[in-house]
Design a protein around this motif. Structure first.
Motif, PDB file in Angstrom:
ATOM      1  N   TYR A   6       0.854  -1.178   0.000  1.00 59.56           N
ATOM      2  CA  TYR A   6       0.000   0.000   0.000  1.00 59.56           C
ATOM      3  C   TYR A   6       0.892   1.230   0.000  1.00 59.56           C
ATOM      4  CZ  TYR A   6      -3.897   3.066   1.233  1.00 59.56           C
ATOM      5  OH  TYR A   6      -4.855   4.057   1.227  1.00 59.56           O
ATOM      6  N   HIS A   7       0.923   1.943  -1.113  1.00 56.50           N
ATOM      7  CA  HIS A   7       1.713   3.172  -1.267  1.00 56.50           C
ATOM      8  C   HIS A   7       3.184   2.975  -0.871  1.00 56.50           C
ATOM      9  CE1 HIS A   7      -1.815   5.490  -2.292  1.00 56.50           C
ATOM     10  NE2 HIS A   7      -2.405   5.086  -1.177  1.00 56.50           N
ATOM     11  N   LEU A  61      -5.735  -4.363   8.716  1.00 55.73           N
ATOM     12  CA  LEU A  61      -5.375  -3.764   7.427  1.00 55.73           C
ATOM     13  C   LEU A  61      -5.974  -2.369   7.276  1.00 55.73           C
ATOM     14  CD1 LEU A  61      -5.743  -6.831   5.043  1.00 55.73           C
ATOM     15  CD2 LEU A  61      -3.618  -5.651   5.637  1.00 55.73           C
ATOM     16  N   VAL A  62      -7.211  -2.201   7.702  1.00 53.69           N
ATOM     17  CA  VAL A  62      -7.857  -0.883   7.630  1.00 53.69           C
ATOM     18  C   VAL A  62      -7.073   0.126   8.469  1.00 53.69           C
ATOM     19  CG1 VAL A  62      -9.924   0.404   8.331  1.00 53.69           C
ATOM     20  CG2 VAL A  62     -10.161  -1.736   7.059  1.00 53.69           C
ATOM     21  N   ALA A  66      -4.978   3.381   6.967  1.00 58.87           N
ATOM     22  CA  ALA A  66      -5.300   4.714   7.483  1.00 58.87           C
ATOM     23  C   ALA A  66      -4.043   5.385   8.048  1.00 58.87           C
ATOM     24  CB  ALA A  66      -6.390   4.627   8.548  1.00 58.87           C
ATOM     25  N   TRP A  67      -3.198   4.617   8.717  1.00 59.60           N
ATOM     26  CA  TRP A  67      -1.954   5.188   9.255  1.00 59.60           C
ATOM     27  C   TRP A  67      -1.078   5.692   8.109  1.00 59.60           C
ATOM     28  CZ3 TRP A  67       3.204   5.105   8.861  1.00 59.60           C
ATOM     29  CH2 TRP A  67       3.933   5.695   9.890  1.00 59.60           C
ATOM     30  N   ASP A  69      -2.030   6.592   5.118  1.00 62.56           N
ATOM     31  CA  ASP A  69      -2.673   7.778   4.542  1.00 62.56           C
ATOM     32  C   ASP A  69      -2.378   9.030   5.370  1.00 62.56           C
ATOM     33  OD1 ASP A  69      -3.718   6.266   2.466  1.00 62.56           O
ATOM     34  OD2 ASP A  69      -5.713   6.085   3.387  1.00 62.56           O
ATOM     35  N   ALA A  70      -2.340   8.889   6.677  1.00 63.36           N
ATOM     36  CA  ALA A  70      -2.121  10.037   7.553  1.00 63.36           C
ATOM     37  C   ALA A  70      -0.654  10.419   7.694  1.00 63.36           C
ATOM     38  CB  ALA A  70      -2.700   9.742   8.942  1.00 63.36           C
ATOM     39  N   HIS A  71       0.272   9.458   7.531  1.00 61.91           N
ATOM     40  CA  HIS A  71       1.684   9.704   7.798  1.00 61.91           C
ATOM     41  C   HIS A  71       2.600   9.499   6.593  1.00 61.91           C
ATOM     42  CE1 HIS A  71      -0.024   8.725  11.771  1.00 61.91           C
ATOM     43  NE2 HIS A  71       0.804   9.655  12.188  1.00 61.91           N
ATOM     44  N   GLY A  72       2.109   8.855   5.560  1.00 68.23           N
ATOM     45  CA  GLY A  72       2.964   8.459   4.435  1.00 68.23           C
ATOM     46  C   GLY A  72       3.325   9.535   3.484  1.00 68.23           C
TER      47      GLY A  72
END
Length: 72
Positions: A6-7, A61-62, A66-67, A69-72
């Motif tokens: 993921y990203h 996983l959710v 989300a982590w 998305d907020a920190h990446g």
């Protein structure tokens, strides 16, 4: 345990079997982990308790996505 990319991070959803009393049904505690390049980036504590391994893994996983998305 489920994982996915993921990203640029590898995110993991974990299900930890919990059985507090032999007379109660088994439940699974959920947690999440984020790694990059084989190194730990972040890990959650227990996110909640679920009736199935799949639900617990999905919750991990959710949380991990989300982590990111907020920190990446």
């Amino acid at each position: 345990m489920q994982s996915q990319m993921y990203h640029g991070y590898r995110v993991w959803g974990h299900a930890i079997l919990q059985q507090e009393d032999i007379l109660l049904p088994e439940r699974c505690a959920a947690s999440g982990t984020i790694t990059m390049g084989g190194k730990l980036v972040e890990a959650s504590g227990v996110l909640g308790h679920f009736d199935s391994e799949e639900d617990a893994q999905r919750a991990g996983l959710v949380w991990a996505r989300a982590w990111v998305d907020a920190h990446g």
